[in-house]
Design a protein around this motif. Sequence first.
Motif, short mmCIF file in Angstrom:
data_model
loop_
_atom_site.label_atom_id
_atom_site.label_comp_id
_atom_site.label_asym_id
_atom_site.label_seq_id
_atom_site.Cartn_x
_atom_site.Cartn_y
_atom_site.Cartn_z
N ALA A 37 0.84 -1.20 0.00
CA ALA A 37 0.00 0.00 0.00
C ALA A 37 0.88 1.25 0.00
CB ALA A 37 -0.92 -0.01 1.22
N LEU A 38 0.49 2.23 -0.80
CA LEU A 38 1.19 3.51 -0.86
C LEU A 38 0.17 4.59 -0.52
CD1 LEU A 38 3.21 2.93 -4.16
CD2 LEU A 38 3.98 2.55 -1.81
N GLU A 39 0.16 5.04 0.73
CA GLU A 39 -0.87 5.97 1.20
C GLU A 39 -0.55 7.44 0.95
OE1 GLU A 39 -1.82 5.31 5.28
OE2 GLU A 39 -2.49 3.25 4.98
N ASP A 40 0.74 7.77 0.95
CA ASP A 40 1.14 9.18 0.85
C ASP A 40 1.49 9.52 -0.60
OD1 ASP A 40 2.07 11.62 2.62
OD2 ASP A 40 3.64 11.32 1.12
N LYS A 41 1.28 10.78 -0.97
CA LYS A 41 1.55 11.19 -2.35
C LYS A 41 3.01 11.04 -2.73
CE LYS A 41 2.09 16.11 -1.14
NZ LYS A 41 3.54 16.15 -1.44
N ASP A 42 3.91 11.03 -1.75
CA ASP A 42 5.34 10.90 -2.04
C ASP A 42 5.85 9.46 -1.91
OD1 ASP A 42 5.73 13.64 -2.55
OD2 ASP A 42 5.87 14.06 -0.40
N GLY A 79 -1.23 7.12 8.06
CA GLY A 79 -0.20 8.09 8.38
C GLY A 79 0.47 7.93 9.72
N LYS A 80 0.29 6.78 10.37
CA LYS A 80 0.91 6.57 11.69
C LYS A 80 2.35 6.06 11.60
CE LYS A 80 -3.46 5.70 14.07
NZ LYS A 80 -4.27 4.72 14.85
N GLY A 81 2.75 5.55 10.45
CA GLY A 81 4.10 5.03 10.30
C GLY A 81 4.55 5.06 8.86
N PHE A 115 9.78 4.60 10.53
CA PHE A 115 9.47 5.72 11.42
C PHE A 115 8.08 5.54 12.02
CE2 PHE A 115 11.93 8.89 8.51
CZ PHE A 115 13.14 8.33 8.90
N VAL A 116 7.91 5.98 13.27
CA VAL A 116 6.59 6.24 13.84
C VAL A 116 6.35 7.74 13.63
CG1 VAL A 116 5.16 6.26 15.91
CG2 VAL A 116 6.82 4.41 15.54
N GLY A 129 2.20 14.03 10.77
CA GLY A 129 2.95 13.32 9.75
C GLY A 129 4.44 13.51 9.83
N LYS A 130 4.93 14.04 10.97
CA LYS A 130 6.35 14.26 11.16
C LYS A 130 6.97 13.11 11.95
CE LYS A 130 6.07 18.33 9.24
NZ LYS A 130 6.65 18.59 7.90
N TYR A 131 8.29 12.99 11.85
CA TYR A 131 9.01 11.94 12.57
C TYR A 131 8.78 12.04 14.07
CZ TYR A 131 12.82 9.11 14.45
OH TYR A 131 13.55 8.18 15.16
N LYS A 132 8.46 10.93 14.72
CA LYS A 132 8.27 10.89 16.17
C LYS A 132 9.30 9.98 16.83
CE LYS A 132 4.92 9.41 19.69
NZ LYS A 132 3.60 8.73 19.91
#
Length: 213
Positions: free
Chosen positions: A55-60, A90-92, A144-145, A150-153
């Motif tokens: 699955a590719l959820e993000d536009k990038d 978008g959680k990871g 990444f989490v 949507g930023k690195y956590k």
Amino acid sequence: MILRKSLFAAAAFTAAVGAGPSVDDLSYEELISLVFFEDPNAYQDPTGYFCNFIALEDKDDYCKATMTTIDRKLCKVEVTRELRATYSNGKGREFLKSRDLFALANFDLKELKEPEIDEKHKTIRQTFETGIDVKWHEGYQYAFVLDGNGKYKSCLIDSVEKDMTQSQCEAQGQQPREAFRKVSLIFNPDNYNRSIAAIRWLQKTVCPLGDEL
């Protein structure tokens, strides 16, 4: 983590296809495809076979794969895989880039042991060992989490969240070039015998067992 099973099963070249023509009726490209993707047509579109269930959820996000013969006399094949995959709304996010070289001529099939069967995931793992190098690997793999924006956590290592910086997370996932004298391939049970037969036929007709690389 999402994709943990489906993604890295695919990274290990697992696929499910039905029976087909006898291996001695297949071309070199079809035989190679059968070994690494369990489908003789995979050489026509390696990206499609590797990325089909990712699955590719993000536009990038992106996913791609290639399969290239480097030395036909050794049936030396380069398989590259690369992806950026966001999951769980978008959680990871996972990152993978790998370059693997396999010299099928140096797979010693005389020493094969009983394969490992994973009933839960319906796969068969066969390990090939020899006295010389049969595989080379380099690349990276990390996850990444992400926070609510949507930023690195934090970093996800073996499904456990670790508190470290993004650069530290990326650094721990680096995989410098390394050679192996043992390599495992994972197959769908229905395709195992045919894929092993493809290696045997390649060694018989294209690349007899080698003694040097």
